[in-house]
Design a protein around this motif. Structure first.
Motif, PDB file in Angstrom:
ATOM      1  N   ALA A 470       0.798  -1.013   0.364  1.00 19.24           N
ATOM      2  CA  ALA A 470       0.102  -0.004  -0.240  1.00 19.24           C
ATOM      3  C   ALA A 470       0.528   0.997   0.154  1.00 19.24           C
ATOM      4  O   ALA A 470       2.009   0.864   0.133  1.00 19.24           O
ATOM      5  N   ASP A 471       0.558   2.590  -1.180  1.00 15.09           N
ATOM      6  CA  ASP A 471       0.905   3.899  -0.824  1.00 15.09           C
ATOM      7  C   ASP A 471       1.408   3.978   0.579  1.00 15.09           C
ATOM      8  O   ASP A 471       0.626   4.158   1.902  1.00 15.09           O
ATOM      9  N   GLY A 472       2.160   4.232   1.131  1.00 20.46           N
ATOM     10  CA  GLY A 472       2.062   5.635   3.200  1.00 20.46           C
ATOM     11  C   GLY A 472       2.900   4.104   3.510  1.00 20.46           C
ATOM     12  O   GLY A 472       2.897   4.553   5.037  1.00 20.46           O
ATOM     13  N   PHE A 473       2.387   2.555   3.380  1.00 21.58           N
ATOM     14  CA  PHE A 473       2.501   1.669   4.219  1.00 21.58           C
ATOM     15  C   PHE A 473       4.357   1.812   4.181  1.00 21.58           C
ATOM     16  O   PHE A 473       4.828   1.055   3.423  1.00 21.58           O
ATOM     17  N   HIS A 474       4.509   1.423   5.519  1.00 22.65           N
ATOM     18  CA  HIS A 474       6.078   0.640   6.297  1.00 22.65           C
ATOM     19  C   HIS A 474       6.930   0.834   7.106  1.00 22.65           C
ATOM     20  O   HIS A 474       6.044   1.437   7.734  1.00 22.65           O
ATOM     21  N   LEU A 475       7.074  -0.256   7.793  1.00 20.49           N
ATOM     22  CA  LEU A 475       7.242  -0.947   9.125  1.00 20.49           C
ATOM     23  C   LEU A 475       8.799   0.405   9.667  1.00 20.49           C
ATOM     24  O   LEU A 475       9.325   0.586   9.178  1.00 20.49           O
ATOM     25  N   GLY A 476       7.821   0.179  10.754  1.00 20.38           N
ATOM     26  CA  GLY A 476       8.859   0.863  11.971  1.00 20.38           C
ATOM     27  C   GLY A 476       9.899   0.525  12.513  1.00 20.38           C
ATOM     28  O   GLY A 476      10.722   0.940  13.181  1.00 20.38           O
ATOM     29  N   CYS A 477       9.912  -0.327  13.118  1.00 20.76           N
ATOM     30  CA  CYS A 477      10.928  -1.646  13.578  1.00 20.76           C
ATOM     31  C   CYS A 477      11.362  -3.320  13.160  1.00 20.76           C
ATOM     32  O   CYS A 477      10.308  -3.291  11.965  1.00 20.76           O
ATOM     33  N   ASP A 478      11.903  -3.665  13.531  1.00 18.59           N
ATOM     34  CA  ASP A 478      11.856  -4.840  13.356  1.00 18.59           C
ATOM     35  C   ASP A 478      11.558  -6.280  13.736  1.00 18.59           C
ATOM     36  O   ASP A 478      11.220  -7.111  13.415  1.00 18.59           O
ATOM     37  N   TRP A 479      10.493  -5.833  15.136  1.00 21.46           N
ATOM     38  CA  TRP A 479       9.211  -7.360  15.315  1.00 21.46           C
ATOM     39  C   TRP A 479       8.675  -6.512  15.287  1.00 21.46           C
ATOM     40  O   TRP A 479       7.026  -6.822  15.773  1.00 21.46           O
TER      41      TRP A 479
END
Length: 548
Positions: A470-479
């Protein structure tokens, strides 16, 4: 006086090297020179004698022409003239031989002179080489002196360092003994605190039991009319019936609470959906009950020495399992709120732990690149699986037999059979794996990766069947944790900007976007009832989502 003897010896050696090789040549040259000089003198004498003979011959010829003397005298003079001519011829012959010998000797002298020049040139070259070798020898002697001095200095430093090392080793041993003593005292204090906390919990439990017995006694004195349940309301009274929930996607946050004193790393609904647990960097696990739009604290589980990274209920909701950054896993009894087991053996932080098929077995995954299987009855590690990469999450399943699936930093999904020590199968993903989840039927595996994608893997073919983005979806941490809905129709995951994305699996598109968090979302959980969601972030906040 020693240096004079050395100089004299070196001069003799130099004379021996430079002169002895040419002594024969010089002597031969001198002999040839003397022989040539003798021949020159003999030739000069013969020339003088020849001139005298010529003069005498001329005088004799004059006398013969004048007719003077007797016939016997003429005969004598003729014989004498003949002998003189023969002698003159012999002298000429000897003169030619001497001239040829002089020429040969001159050639020999020239060759010897050339050899002498070549020898002198070689001598010069050897002298230059000797000079260079002497200079190199002096440099080597100087370097040897310097190296000897440096070696002496290094030896002194080594001795000093050895003494310092011995002193530090003694101090280290003393500090180690002090540390062991402090650890023993600390463990004793922790044991005393645990006993105290258990006593307080026993006291609270005893008070609850007394209160319950009193309430039961009061209820027993009351007269209650009980109507036998019919088939329509059998399930409401606890008789086993087929029960299902309708999954709905909520659109609003009905409660926002500061659950911990730091980051909230984990959140999980219980299997019944009546309570939920949160784990944070304040080293605590907290239990909550959602009543309508309110969340009431039901207990605090302590004992961890570092941030709690994951929480898990057993199916009976009698135990809670948590993984921690202090290299350990812990299990608490939920009815008594008491710590029952501490599983230590990893050498790095533990990010995930799950019950394995039965409440007496647990599997944990750590950043020390291993998975460990634990038996709670013996409280020991019964097997160590070497994955070769840091484990960020794992799941267990009984759909295809007892199976463990682990997700790793090296982008690999690894499938394990607990009965063997080697990986059964590997699947390489596109990014570092942060979380895993099974669909309700156990046929599909969700894999969330750091390339900001969620892959759905068909376990029957072990192939990626769908990829959610999705546009704008990016993970913020490794867990960062992503989960299925209870019916498997939706997938929920939190983004690094605080937004929560919910995808429709069949349509592979975003169904809804929820916005309430202001910081990266670390974990999500979907209630078994299908209508309530939980999410947590890196700034203490837990949000309850529902439409009622």
């Amino acid at each position: 006086m020693e240096w004079r003897r050395v100089i004299l010896t070196r001069q003799h050696e130099r004379n021996k090297k430079q002169c002895d090789a040419f002594v024969g040549l010089i002597q031969a040259h001198n002999k040839l020179f003397e022989s040539a000089e003798g021949h020159h003198l003999a030739n000069a004498k013969l020339t003088v004698e020849l001139e005298q003979l010529k003069k005498e011959n001329l005088e004799l010829m004059v006398k013969l022409e004048a007719g003077g003397g007797s016939g016997q005298g003429d005969k004598n003079m003729a014989q004498k003239l003949l002998s003189l001519q023969e002698e003159l011829t012999d002298f000429h012959k000897r003169k030619g031989e001497n001239s040829q010998e002089i020429i040969d000797l001159n050639k020999a002298v020239q060759e010897k002179e050339k050899e002498l020049v070549a020898k002198e040139q070689k001598i010069l070259e050897l002298e230059t080489s000797i000079k260079q070798l002497n200079e190199a020898n002096e440099n080597m002697e100087q370097n040897l002196i310097e190296a000897t001095t440096a070696n002496q200095v290094l030896g002194d430093e080594q001795q000093a360092l050895q003494l310092a090392f011995t002193s530090l080793e003694c101090k280290f041993r003393k500090l180690q003994e002090e540390n062991n003593d402090l650890v023993s005292r600390w463990m004793a204090l922790k044991s005393r605190d645990a006993d105290k906390m258990n006593a307080e919990n026993d006291k609270v439990l005893e008070q609850k039991n007394l209160k319950m017995q009193k309430e039961l006694a009061e209820a027993a004195r009351e007269q209650v009319n009980i109507t036998a349940p019919t088939g329509d309301n059998m399930g409401a009274l606890g008789t086993p019936t087929a029960c299902s929930f309708v999954v709905t996607v909520p659109s609003r946050a009905i409660n926002t609470l500061e659950a911990h004193d730091g980051e909230v790393n984990a959140v999980r609904w219980s299997p019944s959906g009546k309570i939920f647990a949160t784990g944070g960097s304040d080293r605590k696990v907290k239990l909550w009950q959602a009543i309508g739009s309110k969340c009431e604290a039901k207990g605090v589980l302590t004992g961890s020495n570092a941030a709690v990274m994951s929480v898990e209920f057993n199916m009976e909701e009698t135990l809670l399992l948590a993984a921690s950054n202090d290299f350990a896993c812990r299990i608490w009894s939920l009815p008594a709120l008491r710590l029952q087991h501490t599983l230590t053996g990893h050498s790095a932080k533990v990010l995930a732990a799950k019950f394995l098929g039965e409440p007496n077995k647990v599997v944990s995954g750590s950043h020390d690149r291993t998975l460990k299987l634990w038996d709670l009855r013996s409280k020991n590690c019964i097997k160590t699986l070497f994955a070769g990469s840091m484990c960020n999450d794992l799941m267990t399943s009984d759909t295809y037999g007892s199976t463990i699936v682990s997700g790793h930093f090296n982008k690999k999904l690894m499938f394990w059979d607990p009965r063997v020590d080697t990986c059964r199968q590997e699947i390489l993903m596109e990014g570092q794996i942060t979380s895993l989840d099974f669909s309700p039927d156990g046929m599909v595996l969700l894999s969330c990766t750091r390339d900001d994608a969620i892959s759905l893997i068909d376990l029957r073919s072990n192939q990626v069947m769908k990829t959610l983005r999705a546009d704008g979806f990016h993970l913020g941490c490794d867990w960062s944790r992503a989960v299925f809905s209870p019916d498997g129709e939706y997938v929920m995951a939190g983004s690094g900007d605080g937004t929560i994305f919910i995808w429709n699996v069949m349509k592979t598109k975003v169904e809804k976007i929820l916005q309430q968090h202001k910081h990266p979302v670390t974990a999500c959980s979907w209630s078994i009832t299908g209508s309530s969601l939980l999410s947590c972030d890196k700034q203490r906040t837990v949000v309850l989502w529902a439409d009622f």
